[in-house]
Design a protein around this motif. Structure first.
Motif, PDB file in Angstrom:
ATOM      1  N   VAL A  80      19.943  10.370 -10.427  1.00 38.03           N
ATOM      2  CA  VAL A  80      21.015  10.166 -10.416  1.00 38.03           C
ATOM      3  C   VAL A  80      21.071   8.313  -9.985  1.00 38.03           C
ATOM      4  O   VAL A  80      20.215   8.011  -8.891  1.00 38.03           O
ATOM      5  CB  VAL A  80      21.833  11.426  -9.763  1.00 38.03           C
ATOM      6  N   MET A  81      21.424   7.436 -10.792  1.00 38.94           N
ATOM      7  CA  MET A  81      21.336   6.216 -10.234  1.00 38.94           C
ATOM      8  C   MET A  81      23.266   6.217 -10.063  1.00 38.94           C
ATOM      9  O   MET A  81      23.459   5.232 -10.732  1.00 38.94           O
ATOM     10  CB  MET A  81      20.738   4.963 -11.650  1.00 38.94           C
ATOM     11  N   ARG A  82      22.971   6.257  -8.672  1.00 36.67           N
ATOM     12  CA  ARG A  82      24.585   6.077  -7.927  1.00 36.67           C
ATOM     13  C   ARG A  82      24.580   5.472  -6.618  1.00 36.67           C
ATOM     14  O   ARG A  82      23.517   6.081  -6.499  1.00 36.67           O
ATOM     15  CB  ARG A  82      25.572   7.149  -8.312  1.00 36.67           C
ATOM     16  N   ARG A  83      25.254   5.090  -6.264  1.00 41.42           N
ATOM     17  CA  ARG A  83      25.356   3.925  -5.074  1.00 41.42           C
ATOM     18  C   ARG A  83      24.148   3.892  -4.808  1.00 41.42           C
ATOM     19  O   ARG A  83      23.488   4.011  -3.337  1.00 41.42           O
ATOM     20  CB  ARG A  83      25.914   5.238  -3.818  1.00 41.42           C
ATOM     21  N   MET A  84      23.826   3.007  -5.400  1.00 38.84           N
ATOM     22  CA  MET A  84      22.475   2.785  -4.463  1.00 38.84           C
ATOM     23  C   MET A  84      21.719   1.332  -3.828  1.00 38.84           C
ATOM     24  O   MET A  84      21.532   0.406  -4.084  1.00 38.84           O
ATOM     25  CB  MET A  84      21.885   2.179  -6.273  1.00 38.84           C
ATOM     26  N   SER A  85      21.920   1.958  -2.728  1.00 39.84           N
ATOM     27  CA  SER A  85      21.615   0.990  -1.790  1.00 39.84           C
ATOM     28  C   SER A  85      20.670   0.527  -1.515  1.00 39.84           C
ATOM     29  O   SER A  85      18.970   0.784  -2.604  1.00 39.84           O
ATOM     30  CB  SER A  85      21.982   1.847  -0.597  1.00 39.84           C
ATOM     31  N   VAL A  86      19.738  -0.888  -0.854  1.00 38.93           N
ATOM     32  CA  VAL A  86      18.576  -0.716  -0.570  1.00 38.93           C
ATOM     33  C   VAL A  86      18.032  -0.433   0.363  1.00 38.93           C
ATOM     34  O   VAL A  86      16.805   0.051   0.199  1.00 38.93           O
ATOM     35  CB  VAL A  86      18.803  -2.802  -0.475  1.00 38.93           C
ATOM     36  N   ASP A  87      18.171   0.527   1.021  1.00 33.92           N
ATOM     37  CA  ASP A  87      17.993   1.177   1.826  1.00 33.92           C
ATOM     38  C   ASP A  87      18.075   2.832   1.169  1.00 33.92           C
ATOM     39  O   ASP A  87      19.311   3.252   0.621  1.00 33.92           O
ATOM     40  CB  ASP A  87      19.168   1.622   3.460  1.00 33.92           C
ATOM     41  N   CYS A  88      17.514   4.047   1.742  1.00 39.43           N
ATOM     42  CA  CYS A  88      16.655   5.276   1.840  1.00 39.43           C
ATOM     43  C   CYS A  88      17.916   6.027   1.884  1.00 39.43           C
ATOM     44  O   CYS A  88      18.442   5.248   3.238  1.00 39.43           O
ATOM     45  CB  CYS A  88      15.721   5.419   2.351  1.00 39.43           C
ATOM     46  N   ASP A  89      18.746   7.434   1.802  1.00 41.89           N
ATOM     47  CA  ASP A  89      19.286   8.221   2.336  1.00 41.89           C
ATOM     48  C   ASP A  89      18.502   8.721   3.909  1.00 41.89           C
ATOM     49  O   ASP A  89      19.421   9.287   4.812  1.00 41.89           O
ATOM     50  CB  ASP A  89      19.377   9.957   1.560  1.00 41.89           C
ATOM     51  N   CYS A  90      17.929   8.490   4.165  1.00 41.21           N
ATOM     52  CA  CYS A  90      16.889   8.970   5.393  1.00 41.21           C
ATOM     53  C   CYS A  90      17.980   7.655   6.674  1.00 41.21           C
ATOM     54  O   CYS A  90      17.787   8.027   8.060  1.00 41.21           O
ATOM     55  CB  CYS A  90      14.843   8.547   5.973  1.00 41.21           C
ATOM     56  N   ALA A  91      18.768   6.423   6.361  1.00 37.67           N
ATOM     57  CA  ALA A  91      19.247   5.728   6.873  1.00 37.67           C
ATOM     58  C   ALA A  91      20.294   6.127   7.711  1.00 37.67           C
ATOM     59  O   ALA A  91      21.019   5.523   8.621  1.00 37.67           O
ATOM     60  CB  ALA A  91      18.932   4.396   6.263  1.00 37.67           C
ATOM     61  N   GLY A  92      21.241   7.123   6.822  1.00 32.23           N
ATOM     62  CA  GLY A  92      21.573   7.999   7.222  1.00 32.23           C
ATOM     63  C   GLY A  92      23.306   6.929   7.371  1.00 32.23           C
ATOM     64  O   GLY A  92      23.277   5.813   6.313  1.00 32.23           O
ATOM     65  N   ILE A  93      24.079   6.552   8.408  1.00 34.21           N
ATOM     66  CA  ILE A  93      24.913   5.845   8.056  1.00 34.21           C
ATOM     67  C   ILE A  93      24.883   4.604   8.506  1.00 34.21           C
ATOM     68  O   ILE A  93      25.695   3.481   8.079  1.00 34.21           O
ATOM     69  CB  ILE A  93      26.434   6.389   9.155  1.00 34.21           C
ATOM     70  N   THR A  94      23.833   3.812   8.959  1.00 34.63           N
ATOM     71  CA  THR A  94      23.234   2.410   9.126  1.00 34.63           C
ATOM     72  C   THR A  94      22.706   2.264   7.324  1.00 34.63           C
ATOM     73  O   THR A  94      22.516   0.905   8.055  1.00 34.63           O
ATOM     74  CB  THR A  94      22.439   2.419   9.715  1.00 34.63           C
ATOM     75  N   ALA A  95      22.645   2.636   6.738  1.00 39.50           N
ATOM     76  CA  ALA A  95      22.092   2.336   5.069  1.00 39.50           C
ATOM     77  C   ALA A  95      23.372   1.471   5.043  1.00 39.50           C
ATOM     78  O   ALA A  95      24.900   1.115   4.944  1.00 39.50           O
ATOM     79  CB  ALA A  95      22.686   3.811   3.961  1.00 39.50           C
ATOM     80  N   ALA A  96      22.997   0.032   3.802  1.00 40.48           N
ATOM     81  CA  ALA A  96      23.079  -0.761   3.428  1.00 40.48           C
ATOM     82  C   ALA A  96      24.565  -0.501   2.294  1.00 40.48           C
ATOM     83  O   ALA A  96      24.710   0.112   1.180  1.00 40.48           O
ATOM     84  CB  ALA A  96      22.865  -1.760   3.075  1.00 40.48           C
ATOM     85  N   GLU A  97      25.436  -1.042   2.311  1.00 37.03           N
ATOM     86  CA  GLU A  97      26.444  -0.942   1.393  1.00 37.03           C
ATOM     87  C   GLU A  97      25.394  -1.082   0.106  1.00 37.03           C
ATOM     88  O   GLU A  97      25.538  -2.524  -0.313  1.00 37.03           O
ATOM     89  CB  GLU A  97      27.776  -0.977   1.481  1.00 37.03           C
ATOM     90  N   PRO A  98      25.384  -0.336  -1.055  1.00 32.29           N
ATOM     91  CA  PRO A  98      25.547  -1.203  -1.995  1.00 32.29           C
ATOM     92  C   PRO A  98      26.102  -1.812  -2.618  1.00 32.29           C
ATOM     93  O   PRO A  98      27.197  -1.963  -2.457  1.00 32.29           O
ATOM     94  CB  PRO A  98      25.759  -0.122  -2.979  1.00 32.29           C
ATOM     95  N   THR A  99      25.905  -2.593  -3.633  1.00 35.69           N
ATOM     96  CA  THR A  99      26.071  -4.089  -4.109  1.00 35.69           C
ATOM     97  C   THR A  99      26.075  -4.415  -5.273  1.00 35.69           C
ATOM     98  O   THR A  99      26.447  -4.838  -6.187  1.00 35.69           O
ATOM     99  CB  THR A  99      25.057  -5.328  -3.337  1.00 35.69           C
ATOM    100  N   MET A 100      25.619  -3.123  -5.796  1.00 38.68           N
ATOM    101  CA  MET A 100      25.688  -2.925  -7.943  1.00 38.68           C
ATOM    102  C   MET A 100      26.000  -2.133  -7.896  1.00 38.68           C
ATOM    103  O   MET A 100      26.252  -0.830  -7.410  1.00 38.68           O
ATOM    104  CB  MET A 100      23.990  -2.431  -8.272  1.00 38.68           C
ATOM    105  N   ALA A 101      26.982  -2.271  -9.504  1.00 36.33           N
ATOM    106  CA  ALA A 101      27.106  -0.965 -10.042  1.00 36.33           C
ATOM    107  C   ALA A 101      26.429   0.441 -10.414  1.00 36.33           C
ATOM    108  O   ALA A 101      25.030  -0.203 -10.735  1.00 36.33           O
ATOM    109  CB  ALA A 101      28.013  -1.518 -11.271  1.00 36.33           C
ATOM    110  N   ASP A 102      27.118   0.928 -10.617  1.00 31.41           N
ATOM    111  CA  ASP A 102      25.896   2.747 -11.107  1.00 31.41           C
ATOM    112  C   ASP A 102      25.600   2.782 -12.240  1.00 31.41           C
ATOM    113  O   ASP A 102      26.302   1.866 -13.082  1.00 31.41           O
ATOM    114  CB  ASP A 102      26.807   3.786 -10.760  1.00 31.41           C
TER     115      ASP A 102
END
Length: 313
Positions: A230-252
């Protein structure tokens, strides 16, 4: 959106071009919805039966990018005799212990299913790595072998060490037991794990270790394993980063489905490289040598190096 070939050993052809020999089928939709996810799954589930494990990344507490709970809930309801599975983590985060992991599952809303933490009592099962790069066996969560089939439901995104996290990463790290197995996959001493992950082995060596681990799981399940990215909310960070994950900068982009682990991750990478707004994610992938995930799978015969992208839209 145009689809261009990423600069990597992998698929040589995409939809609309001629190829010689066979090509893996990768089904695709731009619509990210429960209905589309189920429709795609029904195109690839011919070998999925018996007791079914659904491996997904349930995330650290309050992670903003994890897969929507309602989507997963409705999807799982369509898979008889299925259960979400996870393992504890190597790093000391919210899911380091079984107790902390279960609390995190509640916080993140994974309450509709009794999630099977496969290594809940430090239990492991050693799966052999046949013709691997570095490993002869990997310690997986012991409950993995209780299942007849495996659905790899992946949030495709970036990753701090792997460059990107697709189907390979989901099972390579995700099915390995939280301490011994994940230490093996990360190339560190399980009795002396460096606190700073930046001191762990990186780049090509790490990608090859992930390939070894994923190959052990793929070989174990044989044809009874399928992949959904599922290619949605593709942050440069993994979901293991939790709330510190970078905001995605590309579209789904959408959802892909395949019975071929190499083809599906390659197709997703190709679509990322074809997107006009993927600079940040591409930089993350290339700075970590993430493309080695694909070439390593190709070298070990884990999938077809040619794929046919089939839209269901």
């Amino acid at each position: 959106m145009s689809i261009t070939q990423a600069p990597v050993i992998g698929s040589k052809n995409v939809t609309g071009t001629n190829y010689i020999g066979s090509a893996a089928k990768v089904y695709f939709t731009k619509e990210i919805s429960t209905e589309s996810l189920i429709k795609l799954y029904n195109l690839i589930n011919g070998e999925i039966y018996g007791k079914v494990a659904i491996k997904l990344h349930t995330g650290e507490k309050n992670g903003p990018n994890i897969l929507p709970r309602d989507m997963v809930k409705e999807f799982q309801a369509q898979v008889p005799n299925s259960r979400i599975v996870e393992c504890n983590t190597l790093y000391e985060g919210d899911r380091y212990t079984t107790e902390g992991h279960r609390e995190t599952l509640k916080v993140n809303g994974w309450t509709f299913s009794d999630v099977d933490i496969m290594d809940e009592n430090e239990e492991i099962v050693n799966l052999p790595v046949r013709n691997g790069f570095h490993l002869k066996e990997v310690a997986m969560g012991a409950h993995l072998v209780n299942y007849d089939s495996l659905i790899v439901l992946t949030h495709f995104k970036g990753h701090a060490m792997g460059g990107f996290g697709g189907s390979l990463k989901n099972i390579a790290i995700g099915c390995a037991s939280g301490h011994l197995g994940k230490a093996q996959v990360h190339g560190v001493d399980p009795n002396n794990v460096p606190e700073n992950y930046l001191e762990w082995p990186m780049k090509e060596y790490f990608m090859e270790l992930m390939c070894d681990s994923a190959k052990a799981t793929c070989d174990y399940f044989g044809k009874k394993i399928v992949f959904l990215n599922v290619m949605r909310r593709m942050s440069v960070d993994c979901d293991c980063a939790g709330i510190t994950a970078a905001e995605p900068t590309m579209a789904d982009i959408g959802i892909c489905a395949s019975t071929d682990i190499l083809a599906i991750d390659q197709a997703c990478i190709d679509m990322v490289y074809g997107a006009h707004d993927s600079h940040d994610l591409k930089e993350r992938i290339e700075s970590r040598a993430g493309m080695r995930q694909l070439s390593a799978m190709a070298e070990k015969g884990m999938g077809n190096t040619q794929y046919e992208l089939i839209s269901i839209d």
